[in-house]
Design an enzyme around this catalytic site. Structure first.
Site, PDB file in Angstrom:
ATOM      1  N   CYS A 124     -40.162 -11.494 -45.167  1.00 25.98           N
ATOM      2  CA  CYS A 124     -38.703 -11.540 -45.148  1.00 25.98           C
ATOM      3  C   CYS A 124     -38.038 -10.410 -45.927  1.00 25.98           C
ATOM      4  CB  CYS A 124     -38.216 -12.894 -45.665  1.00 25.98           C
ATOM      5  SG  CYS A 124     -38.731 -14.280 -44.618  1.00 25.98           S
ATOM      6  N   HIS A 265     -31.026 -12.217 -47.529  1.00 23.60           N
ATOM      7  CA  HIS A 265     -31.900 -12.699 -46.460  1.00 23.60           C
ATOM      8  C   HIS A 265     -31.525 -14.135 -46.128  1.00 23.60           C
ATOM      9  CE1 HIS A 265     -35.315 -14.058 -44.219  1.00 23.60           C
ATOM     10  NE2 HIS A 265     -35.724 -14.840 -45.202  1.00 23.60           N
ATOM     11  N   ASN A 295     -34.003 -18.425 -39.457  1.00 23.90           N
ATOM     12  CA  ASN A 295     -34.672 -17.376 -40.214  1.00 23.90           C
ATOM     13  C   ASN A 295     -35.419 -16.473 -39.249  1.00 23.90           C
ATOM     14  OD1 ASN A 295     -36.210 -15.760 -41.871  1.00 23.90           O
ATOM     15  ND2 ASN A 295     -37.050 -17.433 -43.097  1.00 23.90           N
TER      16      ASN A 295
END
Length: 340
Positions: A124, A265, A295
């Site tokens: 990520c 993020h 996500n």
């Protein structure tokens, strides 16, 4: 053991994000759809992670296909052609295959005949890591224009029998062109990154590598899917987001109140809000769009930047902080003045 960057400033000539583009596949998987697959509810998903829907790539559509779509538009918006690109860095944890690299496939698909490049695996944090890497290579004068792609097809490595993880992830891509900054325009100001490998078993995919190569056993034990210790990831992400944000701002003589926009993020709405609260940032200083995309790993920050631009939340001259925490653990932050 934690590794922290020691250099206090970006070196070489100034660089800037010259353009931005994103792409998500058209098919949408809603919470109502997931209620039919696993024991979960829309209310639970929204309350715990803040996700309403996510985009899912069709069979046969790979990470390089999503990356290609974003890359072509980003290059055109920069007023360039693919042949102007000297470097491509692709952040991804879901490459089309182990080799060749997804960057090689994107380079061929977009016709960037003069570019070299590589994949960067930081989960990520891949976009912030890739952005820093490309920026530094442009700063040296080695290249005039670099393409940074953050793309993942997370649906390929998600276990849709595991209700703890299957609600979290979606597919998407984002791309930016990094060029030398013109006099008086916005620029990338600083970066900060660290890793902490002691957290490697909190978020990982155990099967498919050299330790546990594909076999009947790894397939039967569902090792080729994401495994996560949600509580450990949550605590680490909130703490490290706050720490790295303070570190990069203090080094540049800034306070959180100086920021125009905080772009985290997008892993979990509660993580973003908890970190923002610790930083003293209100809703007007942050962008959250996880409800629309889930996500998407390496694509979340460019998708959030794009939504901020389209909604008028991000304007030329704004001071922006990008922050990420990912599997590994990886941690990244990039401070920049938005240039367009």
């Amino acid at each position: 053991m934690v590794s922290v960057r020691k250099v206090s400033r970006v070196g070489g000539r100034r660089t800037a994000i010259r353009s931005l583009a994103t792409y998500v596949p058209p098919h949408v998987l809603t919470n109502a759809d997931l209620e039919k697959l696993v024991d979960t509810t829309d209310e639970w998903i929204m309350q715990r992670v803040g996700i309403r829907e996510r985009h899912i790539a069709a069979p046969g559509v790979a990470t390089s296909d999503l990356g290609k779509e974003a890359a072509i538009v980003a290059i055109a918006r920069a007023g360039l052609t693919p042949d102007d690109i000297g470097l491509i860095v692709t952040g991804t944890v879901t490459p089309d295959m182990l080799f060749p690299s997804t960057t090689c496939l994107i380079q061929h698909k977009i016709g960037a005949h003069h570019a070299w490049g590589f994949d960067l695996s930081a989960a990520c944090s891949a976009f912030t890591y890739a952005l820093t890497t490309a920026s530094q290579l442009v700063a040296t004068g080695a290249h005039e224009h670099a393409l940074v792609v953050g793309a993942d097809v997370m649906s390929r490595i998600i276990d849709y029998q595991d209700r703890a993880t299957c609600v979290l992830f979606g597919d998407g891509a984002g791309a930016v062109v990094v060029s030398a900054a013109e006099e008086g325009e916005g620029a990338i100001l600083d970066f900060e990154h660290e890793i902490d490998g002691s957290g490697g078993d909190a978020l990982f995919m155990p099967g498919g590598g050299s330790l546990r190569p594909p076999s009947h056993e790894t397939v039967d034990q569902r090792m080729h899917y994401v495994k996560q210790d949600g509580r450990a990831v949550f605590k680490f992400a909130v703490r490290k987001t706050e720490e790295i944000a303070h570190r990069i701002l203090e080094r540049n003589g800034l306070k959180t109140t100086d920021l125009d926009l905080f772009v985290s993020h997008q892993a979990n709405r509660r993580i973003i809000e908890s970190a923002a609260e610790k930083l003293g940032l209100g809703p007007d200083k942050m962008i959250i769009n996880i409800d629309k995309f889930g996500n998407t790993t390496a694509a979340t920050i460019p998708l959030a930047l794009n939504d901020a631009v389209c909604s008028g939340r991000l304007k030329k001259g704004d001071l922006v902080l990008l922050a990420s925490v990912g599997a590994g653990f990886t941690v990244g932050a990039v401070l920049l003045r938005w240039g367009f």
